[in-house]
Every structure is written in structure tokens, then in C-alpha cells.
Design a protein around this motif. Sequence first.
Motif, PDB file in Angstrom:
ATOM      1  N   GLY A 137     -22.683 -26.911   1.685  1.00 47.89           N
ATOM      2  CA  GLY A 137     -22.328 -27.727   2.840  1.00 47.89           C
ATOM      3  C   GLY A 137     -23.439 -27.727   3.858  1.00 47.89           C
ATOM      4  N   ARG A 138     -23.144 -28.294   5.021  1.00 48.14           N
ATOM      5  CA  ARG A 138     -24.163 -28.372   6.083  1.00 48.14           C
ATOM      6  C   ARG A 138     -24.705 -27.013   6.473  1.00 48.14           C
ATOM      7  NH1 ARG A 138     -20.755 -31.897  10.172  1.00 48.14           N
ATOM      8  NH2 ARG A 138     -19.371 -30.269   9.471  1.00 48.14           N
ATOM      9  N   SER A 139     -23.872 -25.983   6.395  1.00 45.69           N
ATOM     10  CA  SER A 139     -24.328 -24.654   6.824  1.00 45.69           C
ATOM     11  C   SER A 139     -24.786 -23.778   5.660  1.00 45.69           C
ATOM     12  CB  SER A 139     -23.227 -23.950   7.614  1.00 45.69           C
ATOM     13  OG  SER A 139     -22.085 -23.806   6.807  1.00 45.69           O
ATOM     14  N   GLY A 140     -24.874 -24.349   4.462  1.00 49.65           N
ATOM     15  CA  GLY A 140     -25.391 -23.588   3.340  1.00 49.65           C
ATOM     16  C   GLY A 140     -24.414 -23.453   2.183  1.00 49.65           C
ATOM     17  N   ALA A 141     -24.765 -22.558   1.269  1.00 51.12           N
ATOM     18  CA  ALA A 141     -23.981 -22.351   0.051  1.00 51.12           C
ATOM     19  C   ALA A 141     -22.747 -21.500   0.341  1.00 51.12           C
ATOM     20  CB  ALA A 141     -24.838 -21.669  -1.012  1.00 51.12           C
ATOM     21  N   PHE A 142     -21.697 -21.745  -0.446  1.00 46.91           N
ATOM     22  CA  PHE A 142     -20.484 -20.942  -0.350  1.00 46.91           C
ATOM     23  C   PHE A 142     -19.717 -21.059  -1.658  1.00 46.91           C
ATOM     24  CE2 PHE A 142     -19.612 -25.129   1.369  1.00 46.91           C
ATOM     25  CZ  PHE A 142     -18.381 -25.488   0.835  1.00 46.91           C
ATOM     26  N   VAL A 143     -18.771 -20.156  -1.849  1.00 46.67           N
ATOM     27  CA  VAL A 143     -17.898 -20.188  -3.019  1.00 46.67           C
ATOM     28  C   VAL A 143     -16.472 -20.399  -2.525  1.00 46.67           C
ATOM     29  CG1 VAL A 143     -16.932 -18.814  -4.928  1.00 46.67           C
ATOM     30  CG2 VAL A 143     -19.392 -18.736  -4.450  1.00 46.67           C
ATOM     31  N   LEU A 144     -15.757 -21.291  -3.190  1.00 42.82           N
ATOM     32  CA  LEU A 144     -14.336 -21.499  -2.912  1.00 42.82           C
ATOM     33  C   LEU A 144     -13.533 -20.813  -3.998  1.00 42.82           C
ATOM     34  CD1 LEU A 144     -14.104 -25.288  -1.958  1.00 42.82           C
ATOM     35  CD2 LEU A 144     -14.030 -23.298  -0.441  1.00 42.82           C
ATOM     36  N   LEU A 145     -12.695 -19.877  -3.595  1.00 42.72           N
ATOM     37  CA  LEU A 145     -11.788 -19.209  -4.524  1.00 42.72           C
ATOM     38  C   LEU A 145     -10.387 -19.757  -4.277  1.00 42.72           C
ATOM     39  CD1 LEU A 145     -12.897 -15.494  -4.062  1.00 42.72           C
ATOM     40  CD2 LEU A 145     -13.594 -17.084  -5.856  1.00 42.72           C
ATOM     41  N   ALA A 146      -9.759 -20.252  -5.315  1.00 45.73           N
ATOM     42  CA  ALA A 146      -8.368 -20.708  -5.210  1.00 45.73           C
ATOM     43  C   ALA A 146      -7.490 -19.644  -5.850  1.00 45.73           C
ATOM     44  CB  ALA A 146      -8.193 -22.047  -5.908  1.00 45.73           C
ATOM     45  N   LEU A 147      -6.490 -19.202  -5.102  1.00 45.89           N
ATOM     46  CA  LEU A 147      -5.584 -18.160  -5.580  1.00 45.89           C
ATOM     47  C   LEU A 147      -4.143 -18.659  -5.500  1.00 45.89           C
ATOM     48  CD1 LEU A 147      -7.605 -16.238  -3.270  1.00 45.89           C
ATOM     49  CD2 LEU A 147      -7.089 -14.970  -5.310  1.00 45.89           C
ATOM     50  N   VAL A 168     -16.053 -17.973   0.670  1.00 47.20           N
ATOM     51  CA  VAL A 168     -16.939 -16.805   0.640  1.00 47.20           C
ATOM     52  C   VAL A 168     -18.358 -17.275   0.943  1.00 47.20           C
ATOM     53  CG1 VAL A 168     -17.750 -14.831  -0.703  1.00 47.20           C
ATOM     54  CG2 VAL A 168     -15.465 -15.775  -1.138  1.00 47.20           C
ATOM     55  N   ARG A 169     -18.964 -16.642   1.935  1.00 45.86           N
ATOM     56  CA  ARG A 169     -20.335 -16.956   2.356  1.00 45.86           C
ATOM     57  C   ARG A 169     -21.187 -15.704   2.272  1.00 45.86           C
ATOM     58  NH1 ARG A 169     -21.312 -20.952   6.198  1.00 45.86           N
ATOM     59  NH2 ARG A 169     -23.368 -20.520   5.392  1.00 45.86           N
ATOM     60  N   GLU A 170     -22.488 -15.906   2.248  1.00 48.56           N
ATOM     61  CA  GLU A 170     -23.405 -14.770   2.336  1.00 48.56           C
ATOM     62  C   GLU A 170     -23.170 -14.061   3.668  1.00 48.56           C
ATOM     63  OE1 GLU A 170     -25.710 -13.631   0.217  1.00 48.56           O
ATOM     64  OE2 GLU A 170     -25.698 -15.239  -1.249  1.00 48.56           O
ATOM     65  N   ALA A 171     -23.345 -12.753   3.689  1.00 47.25           N
ATOM     66  CA  ALA A 171     -23.209 -11.992   4.935  1.00 47.25           C
ATOM     67  C   ALA A 171     -24.317 -12.390   5.884  1.00 47.25           C
ATOM     68  CB  ALA A 171     -23.271 -10.501   4.648  1.00 47.25           C
ATOM     69  N   LEU A 172     -24.004 -12.353   7.157  1.00 48.05           N
ATOM     70  CA  LEU A 172     -25.038 -12.598   8.156  1.00 48.05           C
ATOM     71  C   LEU A 172     -25.995 -11.429   8.169  1.00 48.05           C
ATOM     72  CD1 LEU A 172     -22.794 -13.894  11.064  1.00 48.05           C
ATOM     73  CD2 LEU A 172     -24.237 -15.251   9.538  1.00 48.05           C
ATOM     74  N   GLU A 173     -27.234 -11.707   8.426  1.00 44.19           N
ATOM     75  CA  GLU A 173     -28.211 -10.626   8.546  1.00 44.19           C
ATOM     76  C   GLU A 173     -27.848  -9.786   9.768  1.00 44.19           C
ATOM     77  OE1 GLU A 173     -30.677  -9.907   6.413  1.00 44.19           O
ATOM     78  OE2 GLU A 173     -29.988 -11.569   5.182  1.00 44.19           O
ATOM     79  N   PRO A 174     -27.967  -8.466   9.655  1.00 41.42           N
ATOM     80  CA  PRO A 174     -27.663  -7.634  10.827  1.00 41.42           C
ATOM     81  C   PRO A 174     -28.586  -7.988  11.982  1.00 41.42           C
ATOM     82  CG  PRO A 174     -28.239  -6.281   8.904  1.00 41.42           C
ATOM     83  CD  PRO A 174     -28.414  -7.721   8.515  1.00 41.42           C
ATOM     84  N   GLU A 175     -28.007  -7.970  13.184  1.00 42.87           N
ATOM     85  CA  GLU A 175     -28.818  -8.265  14.361  1.00 42.87           C
ATOM     86  C   GLU A 175     -29.860  -7.156  14.547  1.00 42.87           C
ATOM     87  OE1 GLU A 175     -26.730  -9.149  17.969  1.00 42.87           O
ATOM     88  OE2 GLU A 175     -25.095 -10.063  16.830  1.00 42.87           O
ATOM     89  N   THR A 176     -31.040  -7.561  14.953  1.00 40.25           N
ATOM     90  CA  THR A 176     -32.068  -6.548  15.227  1.00 40.25           C
ATOM     91  C   THR A 176     -31.890  -6.062  16.650  1.00 40.25           C
ATOM     92  OG1 THR A 176     -33.586  -8.301  15.907  1.00 40.25           O
ATOM     93  CG2 THR A 176     -33.728  -7.546  13.610  1.00 40.25           C
ATOM     94  N   ARG A 177     -32.093  -4.792  16.829  1.00 38.51           N
ATOM     95  CA  ARG A 177     -31.944  -4.161  18.146  1.00 38.51           C
ATOM     96  C   ARG A 177     -33.322  -4.070  18.811  1.00 38.51           C
ATOM     97  NH1 ARG A 177     -26.593  -4.208  18.959  1.00 38.51           N
ATOM     98  NH2 ARG A 177     -25.507  -3.451  17.133  1.00 38.51           N
ATOM     99  N   GLY A 178     -33.278  -4.047  20.081  1.00 35.27           N
ATOM    100  CA  GLY A 178     -34.547  -3.850  20.809  1.00 35.27           C
ATOM    101  C   GLY A 178     -35.011  -5.157  21.426  1.00 35.27           C
ATOM    102  N   GLY A 179     -36.291  -5.266  21.638  1.00 32.06           N
ATOM    103  CA  GLY A 179     -36.837  -6.460  22.275  1.00 32.06           C
ATOM    104  C   GLY A 179     -37.614  -6.045  23.504  1.00 32.06           C
TER     105      GLY A 179
END
Length: 181
Positions: A137-147, A168-179
Motif C-alpha cells: 500500500g501507500r505506506s509499504g508492504a504488509f500481510v493480511l491474515l484472515a482468521l 501485519v507490518r514490519e516493526a518500526l525502527e527503534p528511536e535513536t536517543r540523544g542528539g
Amino acid sequence: MNAGGGSALDEVLARARRLVDRWDHEDCGAMTVRDFCRYAAALNDDAYVRWARAREAAGEPVEAPPLFLAGTISWEDGPVERDLRPDGLAVRESPCTRGLPVRQVHGGQSVRLMRAPVAGTRVTASRAVVSAQRKHGRSGAFVLLALTTRFTSADGSELTAVDETIVVREALEPETRGGAA
């Protein structure tokens, strides 16, 4: 997307396809007026609680609230918070995703109410993955599970059926700390 180029979604899809139409059966036990009333109280339906307790006291059959079976996620005590997935779901309610860096959302459901269970009815919940599809979709790949989950009484009569979709989508990358300081 993870470093494997979507491999977590590929694994979810592969696991799901191995499970299609393999039904898992759970004995939910005999339904009780107490179960029904706890559910109704959680919905702030004190009229149902009064009605059910009055029927019980009169020795009359007590039917469950209409969405009781569909609204009960599990018949177990439930996991403690530390045993939940990062997206807040119980591992048991997350088919095909154990140990994978993914996140999930509920994509909708339909409920068919055939007959309300009466207190004392022994219920079995039968659940299966019925399809799995990879989509983009517009925001990327995903899997649809029908149960599908079917709730039946001891004589095999279907009480309630629930068809649901899990995204089901890929996990978001962990936010980086600091800056900058």
C-alpha cells in the motif's frame, strides 16, 4: 523495513500459509451466569446483570449477552503485561508472528450470531487462519491474515462465528536517543 529486506513479512506469510485451514480447538468450559454478568458489568450494562440474576434466582434459563462469545478474547486468565508483545497483543492472539520484528493492528471483523449460549452450555472455540496475502500500500508492504473462530455447543451447534483480519507490518525502527545538547 528491516535489514533483511522484508524477511519478517516473508516469514509471517510462510508460517501463515502452513497453518491455513488447520483448526485449533479450545474447550472454553461451561458458561456461567457469573461469566455473563462480569462481561456485562465491564460494558456497564447493569440492566443485563439485574435481569440475569433475577432469572437465575427464579430458576429460569439465562442467555449470554449477544456479543459475549465474540467479545471474549481468551478463556485463560490472560498474560501479565511483561508477557505481551510490544504492540500490546498476547502471543496467543498473534498467529504466525512469534519472535519476529513486526507490529499488528486489527483490520476489522464480522460477527454472525446464530444462538446465544445459555448458562451451563459447554462451548468449544475452533480457530484457524483461513488465508494469508502479501500486499503493498501507500505506506509499504504488509500481510493480511484472515482468521475465523467458530463457537459451538457440545452437540456441535454453531453459536457464534467471527471472521477477522489482522494487518501485519514490519516493526518500526527503534528511536535513536540523544542528539544536540
